[in-house]
Design an enzyme around this catalytic site. Sequence first.
Site, PDB file in Angstrom:
ATOM      1  N   GLN A 163       4.084  34.889  -7.663  1.00  0.00           N
ATOM      2  CA  GLN A 163       5.257  35.624  -8.173  1.00  0.00           C
ATOM      3  C   GLN A 163       6.539  34.836  -7.904  1.00  0.00           C
ATOM      4  O   GLN A 163       6.881  34.563  -6.751  1.00  0.00           O
ATOM      5  CB  GLN A 163       5.387  37.039  -7.568  1.00  0.00           C
ATOM      6  CG  GLN A 163       6.315  37.960  -8.344  1.00  0.00           C
ATOM      7  CD  GLN A 163       5.754  38.302  -9.749  1.00  0.00           C
ATOM      8  OE1 GLN A 163       4.545  38.361  -9.942  1.00  0.00           O
ATOM      9  NE2 GLN A 163       6.638  38.489 -10.712  1.00  0.00           N
ATOM     10  N   LEU A 164       7.171  34.465  -8.994  1.00  0.00           N
ATOM     11  CA  LEU A 164       8.393  33.662  -8.871  1.00  0.00           C
ATOM     12  C   LEU A 164       9.371  34.311  -7.893  1.00  0.00           C
ATOM     13  O   LEU A 164       9.714  35.491  -8.044  1.00  0.00           O
ATOM     14  CB  LEU A 164       9.055  33.536 -10.247  1.00  0.00           C
ATOM     15  CG  LEU A 164      10.370  32.727 -10.274  1.00  0.00           C
ATOM     16  CD1 LEU A 164      10.099  31.263  -9.946  1.00  0.00           C
ATOM     17  CD2 LEU A 164      11.061  32.864 -11.624  1.00  0.00           C
ATOM     18  N   HIS A 165       9.776  33.551  -6.872  1.00  0.00           N
ATOM     19  CA  HIS A 165      10.714  34.108  -5.887  1.00  0.00           C
ATOM     20  C   HIS A 165      11.725  33.073  -5.450  1.00  0.00           C
ATOM     21  O   HIS A 165      11.405  31.908  -5.248  1.00  0.00           O
ATOM     22  CB  HIS A 165       9.961  34.689  -4.680  1.00  0.00           C
ATOM     23  CG  HIS A 165       9.057  33.729  -3.985  1.00  0.00           C
ATOM     24  ND1 HIS A 165       7.787  33.398  -4.455  1.00  0.00           N
ATOM     25  CD2 HIS A 165       9.208  33.012  -2.841  1.00  0.00           C
ATOM     26  CE1 HIS A 165       7.216  32.536  -3.629  1.00  0.00           C
ATOM     27  NE2 HIS A 165       8.066  32.289  -2.645  1.00  0.00           N
ATOM     28  N   LEU A 166      12.953  33.551  -5.334  1.00  0.00           N
ATOM     29  CA  LEU A 166      14.065  32.694  -4.899  1.00  0.00           C
ATOM     30  C   LEU A 166      14.299  32.928  -3.408  1.00  0.00           C
ATOM     31  O   LEU A 166      14.431  34.073  -2.975  1.00  0.00           O
ATOM     32  CB  LEU A 166      15.332  33.084  -5.676  1.00  0.00           C
ATOM     33  CG  LEU A 166      16.642  32.448  -5.224  1.00  0.00           C
ATOM     34  CD1 LEU A 166      16.711  30.990  -5.639  1.00  0.00           C
ATOM     35  CD2 LEU A 166      17.847  33.197  -5.814  1.00  0.00           C
TER      36      LEU A 166
END
Length: 732
Positions: free
Chosen positions: A631-634
């Site tokens: 899951q794309l996470h910053l």
Amino acid sequence: MESMEIDREKPPSTGEEKNEINPIVLVLMGLPGSGKSTFCDEVMRISPRPWARVCQDTINNGKAGTKNQCLSIAVNALRDGKSVFIDRCNISREQRADFLKLGGPQTEKHAVVLDLPPKLCISRSVKRTGHEGNLQGGKAAAVVNQMVPKKELPKLSEGFNRITFCKDEKEVKEAINVYGSFGPLDSLPSGCFGQKNSDTKIQLGIMKFLKKVDPSGNAGSELTVSQKLITNEIEKDSGIQRAKIGSHPSGEALEKLEKDDEPDITSNSGAIAGDNIPTLAFPSISTADFQFNLEKASDIIVEKVEEFVSRIGKARLVLVDLSHGSKILSLVKNKAAQKNIDSSKFFTFVGDITQLRSQRGLQCNVIANAANWRLKPGGGGVNAAIFKAAGSSLEIATKERAVTLSPGKSVIVPLPSSSPLFAGEGVTHVIHVLGPNMNPQRPDCLKDDYVKGCKILREAYTSLFEGFVSIVKSQEVITKNDDLKAKREAVCESENNKKYKGFHEDFEHGVSSSMDGTKIQDKKVNTSKTWAPWTQALHNVVTDPDKHKNVVLDMSDDVIVINDAYPKAQRHVLVLARADGLDSIADVRREHVSLLKTMHDVGLKWAEKFLDENKSLSFRLGYHSAPSMRQLHLHVISQDFNSSHLKNKKHWNSFNTPFFLDSVDVIKEVEDVGNIASKNDKFLSMELRCHRCRSAHPNIPRLKSHISYCQAPFPSALLQNGRLVSSEGTGC
DNA sequence: GTTCTAGAAC
DNA sequence: GTTCTAGAAC
């Protein structure tokens, strides 16, 4: 931090409520066998002050324990109103740093240095029996020997109020008397004490000590009273002013300054300023002992310099020789001038390559060594001088990189922070170069074959300069494709250097992918990555936020903000993209730019919120190029990295190498190119370097200790384009 | 991502 | 002897 404050509300009952006891922390420093424990015992026997001895050798129910155990016992003792002896070797600054944070600001920190001759310490350790830490016999000798080169004398700038140096038994006794009669309400004068002996032999020792320069450049405040006196005496005697350019020059240095009023530089006056321009200082290769023809050598130097000045960005190349009469220097100087080579990027310089900053005020982060094929010290000339000045840590670090060197090749050796050249001169890398040999008395003589000789000398300079370029580039944050292109050109051909070779091959590989990136930008990349069950935690939050209400800090249609479950710094939150099918940054395409901007804005908002709470923090916002969690996470992470969850090299490098992609750069790259080029994962196993001063550290504990006090400014690349978010940059 | 642990490093 | 890393398992 709060937990370390002494509880001033409940002082121990002393019967004198008006006068508060001010417990102190006394950090002992000395080799095994220097008498630290005896010192504590003697002081405690006669002292009217309550003391606790925190001895790492016995802290764990009579057995040796850890530094953290020492810290925790010390905190408790201070709470009880006791002064504390930190009885462990504490020979390096890193080892002492954590103890200087004990107590509150009013808790004085003292150091007593039992700087007795190693021979004496060894003989005592070898002879003793029943030592608490079981360090006795032959093992003790080995341990003492290992420690000797790592010794770093304490300085006031580390945070000590008072330092007492004891170089013999008599001075140890004096110190015992001082602290033995140090009452609970007394205070002792601040400053450095000891080393007062003024005979010639001792003065020489002090002179050697004076040559050491504080990397922060504020050595002046740290000289002991006696050292200051001696320095003043020298200045008086010689009738000259202390040089403005650097620290306190030694007698030898002063002599030179008398002779050489002005540094010999061909460039403008800015060249000598104490700035942070990456600079390679190199000697002329092969022209001394290897007897290479000076005319031919100077042509090659100028030719190669001309080739590289266009590739080194702001960095500089400096040809160094010891004397003003140097023929090679004047030949090169004239030829470089004829060719109009940019004098801010290349100049010649007179000075000792091992003392350029301390003696001549020229900061060079990389120095080249005219090495021998065995990469061993000795021989004379530059090689002997560099190995001598850099200490045994250079020898060890060199051995790790390469065993031998062929003519025309070079090897880059990152200089350990324990090396005096690192601390004193700010040198971070030594590049060993082997040039062609024309001297029949030396190995591999080319017997006047200058066709071969010139070819090898060209190769040597190419390899050297490419090595330097690769260092400069590896210290920049890789952002633009232009940078990557330059890096591709900067592949160092150093053989015999597997680590570096691998590193550059990886760069090359990474670059190829990025170049290809333009071609595949609109293709849906099949990452074909399978996700193990433990990688799903973030994905699960996004799939069913209601189930995870307890961890969600903030939520919108596009993003969810959570605390990182294992924060690697004081503040560390994740901004999760809610979009389905975006597992990682590799899946991001042009259509996601607005999502990336939203994630950035939300991340920035949280960073600013944290900055409101604590102005001393600074933040980076970015993505891991190959994340472990789906899951794309910053990441929004404060740059203190003060966290017990930061445990290994992978943790550190994932936030402090180009593995970490700054959000601003990611947005730009996706806008420009359409996707993020895949990066290699070798960054995760790179050497450990401080994210501020870029110093190298042998392991995580030492690195963490260092970063706990390093206040060097962040590298300039981080200060650009809003990569670093701090209170200064937010207009507050 | 973490935890566990063997064995390397000190 | 302890400390530290790195690889396997989850």
